[in-house]
Design a protein around this motif. Sequence first.
Motif, PDB file in Angstrom:
ATOM      1  N   ALA A  29      32.750 -31.184 -53.290  1.00 27.68           N
ATOM      2  CA  ALA A  29      31.315 -31.438 -53.159  1.00 27.68           C
ATOM      3  C   ALA A  29      30.635 -30.311 -52.381  1.00 27.68           C
ATOM      4  O   ALA A  29      31.289 -29.554 -51.658  1.00 27.68           O
ATOM      5  N   ALA A  30      29.328 -30.210 -52.537  1.00 26.89           N
ATOM      6  CA  ALA A  30      28.576 -29.121 -51.912  1.00 26.89           C
ATOM      7  C   ALA A  30      28.517 -29.258 -50.390  1.00 26.89           C
ATOM      8  O   ALA A  30      28.545 -28.266 -49.667  1.00 26.89           O
ATOM      9  N   GLU A  31      28.457 -30.497 -49.889  1.00 25.80           N
ATOM     10  CA  GLU A  31      28.289 -30.724 -48.458  1.00 25.80           C
ATOM     11  C   GLU A  31      29.546 -31.330 -47.842  1.00 25.80           C
ATOM     12  O   GLU A  31      30.155 -32.232 -48.424  1.00 25.80           O
ATOM     13  N   PRO A  32      29.951 -30.865 -46.656  1.00 25.48           N
ATOM     14  CA  PRO A  32      31.109 -31.465 -45.989  1.00 25.48           C
ATOM     15  C   PRO A  32      30.782 -32.859 -45.467  1.00 25.48           C
ATOM     16  O   PRO A  32      29.620 -33.231 -45.327  1.00 25.48           O
ATOM     17  N   VAL A  33      31.817 -33.611 -45.169  1.00 25.88           N
ATOM     18  CA  VAL A  33      31.686 -34.946 -44.588  1.00 25.88           C
ATOM     19  C   VAL A  33      32.599 -35.023 -43.370  1.00 25.88           C
ATOM     20  O   VAL A  33      33.785 -34.678 -43.452  1.00 25.88           O
ATOM     21  N   HIS A  34      32.054 -35.446 -42.243  1.00 25.12           N
ATOM     22  CA  HIS A  34      32.824 -35.558 -40.995  1.00 25.12           C
ATOM     23  C   HIS A  34      33.474 -34.228 -40.612  1.00 25.12           C
ATOM     24  O   HIS A  34      34.581 -34.198 -40.065  1.00 25.12           O
ATOM     25  N   GLY A  35      32.812 -33.131 -40.957  1.00 25.84           N
ATOM     26  CA  GLY A  35      33.334 -31.816 -40.599  1.00 25.84           C
ATOM     27  C   GLY A  35      34.386 -31.272 -41.533  1.00 25.84           C
ATOM     28  O   GLY A  35      34.921 -30.189 -41.300  1.00 25.84           O
ATOM     29  N   TYR A  36      34.692 -32.000 -42.594  1.00 21.19           N
ATOM     30  CA  TYR A  36      35.683 -31.564 -43.582  1.00 21.19           C
ATOM     31  C   TYR A  36      35.068 -31.604 -44.971  1.00 21.19           C
ATOM     32  O   TYR A  36      34.206 -32.445 -45.251  1.00 21.19           O
ATOM     33  N   PRO A  37      35.526 -30.721 -45.860  1.00 24.77           N
ATOM     34  CA  PRO A  37      35.074 -30.835 -47.250  1.00 24.77           C
ATOM     35  C   PRO A  37      35.467 -32.182 -47.837  1.00 24.77           C
ATOM     36  O   PRO A  37      36.448 -32.805 -47.413  1.00 24.77           O
ATOM     37  N   CYS A  38      34.685 -32.642 -48.801  1.00 21.44           N
ATOM     38  CA  CYS A  38      35.021 -33.867 -49.523  1.00 21.44           C
ATOM     39  C   CYS A  38      34.904 -33.590 -51.017  1.00 21.44           C
ATOM     40  O   CYS A  38      34.387 -32.553 -51.439  1.00 21.44           O
ATOM     41  N   TYR A  39      35.405 -34.525 -51.789  1.00 19.22           N
ATOM     42  CA  TYR A  39      35.476 -34.370 -53.242  1.00 19.22           C
ATOM     43  C   TYR A  39      34.822 -35.566 -53.910  1.00 19.22           C
ATOM     44  O   TYR A  39      34.837 -36.680 -53.373  1.00 19.22           O
TER      45      TYR A  39
ATOM     46  N   ALA B  41      29.361 -42.259 -58.564  1.00 24.42           N
ATOM     47  CA  ALA B  41      30.309 -41.231 -58.151  1.00 24.42           C
ATOM     48  C   ALA B  41      31.352 -41.866 -57.244  1.00 24.42           C
ATOM     49  O   ALA B  41      31.041 -42.751 -56.435  1.00 24.42           O
ATOM     50  N   HIS B  42      32.598 -41.458 -57.411  1.00 24.08           N
ATOM     51  CA  HIS B  42      33.667 -41.856 -56.505  1.00 24.08           C
ATOM     52  C   HIS B  42      33.925 -40.697 -55.551  1.00 24.08           C
ATOM     53  O   HIS B  42      33.740 -39.527 -55.909  1.00 24.08           O
ATOM     54  N   TRP B  43      34.380 -41.025 -54.351  1.00 19.69           N
ATOM     55  CA  TRP B  43      34.470 -40.020 -53.295  1.00 19.69           C
ATOM     56  C   TRP B  43      35.840 -40.010 -52.621  1.00 19.69           C
ATOM     57  O   TRP B  43      36.428 -41.065 -52.361  1.00 19.69           O
ATOM     58  N   LEU B  44      36.327 -38.801 -52.332  1.00 23.00           N
ATOM     59  CA  LEU B  44      37.555 -38.593 -51.554  1.00 23.00           C
ATOM     60  C   LEU B  44      37.153 -37.791 -50.317  1.00 23.00           C
ATOM     61  O   LEU B  44      36.649 -36.673 -50.441  1.00 23.00           O
ATOM     62  N   TYR B  45      37.374 -38.360 -49.123  1.00 18.82           N
ATOM     63  CA  TYR B  45      36.915 -37.713 -47.891  1.00 18.82           C
ATOM     64  C   TYR B  45      37.876 -38.031 -46.747  1.00 18.82           C
ATOM     65  O   TYR B  45      38.728 -38.923 -46.852  1.00 18.82           O
TER      66      TYR B  45
ATOM     67  N   GLU C 151      29.170 -43.778 -52.307  1.00 13.00           N
ATOM     68  CA  GLU C 151      28.860 -42.794 -51.276  1.00 13.00           C
ATOM     69  C   GLU C 151      28.404 -43.471 -49.983  1.00 13.00           C
ATOM     70  O   GLU C 151      28.689 -42.987 -48.881  1.00 13.00           O
ATOM     71  N   SER C 152      27.720 -44.592 -50.103  1.00 17.28           N
ATOM     72  CA  SER C 152      27.195 -45.282 -48.921  1.00 17.28           C
ATOM     73  C   SER C 152      28.302 -45.782 -47.997  1.00 17.28           C
ATOM     74  O   SER C 152      28.072 -46.019 -46.808  1.00 17.28           O
ATOM     75  N   TRP C 153      29.513 -45.967 -48.537  1.00 17.40           N
ATOM     76  CA  TRP C 153      30.622 -46.447 -47.730  1.00 17.40           C
ATOM     77  C   TRP C 153      31.147 -45.383 -46.754  1.00 17.40           C
ATOM     78  O   TRP C 153      31.836 -45.708 -45.786  1.00 17.40           O
ATOM     79  N   ILE C 154      30.866 -44.117 -47.039  1.00 17.16           N
ATOM     80  CA  ILE C 154      31.429 -43.032 -46.236  1.00 17.16           C
ATOM     81  C   ILE C 154      30.997 -43.137 -44.776  1.00 17.16           C
ATOM     82  O   ILE C 154      31.783 -42.857 -43.862  1.00 17.16           O
TER      83      ILE C 154
END
Length: 233
Positions: A149-159, A168-172, A186-189
């Motif tokens: 993904a374009a933006e990191p999540v919690h300081g790490y890249p996410c997918y 969209a499903h998310w891996l973070y 995405e709202s669960w992140i």
Amino acid sequence: DEPEMTCAEVPVFQPQVTLAGHEGVQAALMGTFKLAAEPVHGYPCYSKRAGDGEAHWLYRHSVNGTWVVSPYESWIATNAGDICSVLPAELPWEAGPCETGLTWRYHDGAAWQDEPEMTCAEVPVFQPQVTLAGHEGVQAALMGTFKLAAEPVHGYPCYSKRAGDGEAHWLYRHSVNGTWVVSPYESWIATNAGDICSVLPAELPWEAGPCETGLTWRYHDGAAWQDEPEMTC
């Protein structure tokens, strides 16, 4: 016969490394260094921008093979610096005795001092896409190929990947315990929620676990968490 012939590994140099752990007079030399365009003394070197607009440099000493941190590029020609590794190494993050990593020392303005807290670590390289596979149960829809993904999540890249319903499903990476989480929304992140997660924390979702078998995973069946030994990333 050719007794002089050898076959040797070519060192793999990471695009970024982080120096950390020293809080004394040379603390300004800590931080993340990026691989420079030109090698120094036949080895790649790293640089980072300092607050004063200067660049700091991490390079390999041309004579003794130690790694040196310098506040000025001009010092490199004479192998000078204010921080250096105690022992020579092919890589600045190379494991030393007892696999604890290289040990370092710094110059306090008068003499060299040991710095047991200092480390040099590789900055993880994140692949442009990863594939989750092996789970065929209630969370099978979360399997598939995820793109960076374009933006990191919690300081790490996410997918993320597009699902059949347009969501969209998310891996973070979990912000507290460092495990990798797969979420259908995405709202669960924001609350570190998901329906699949790795059992152990890791820097990378495909990182090798015990016995180099890769991370192990679990999924939520709607009532409780279940181990999923077949799942891979």
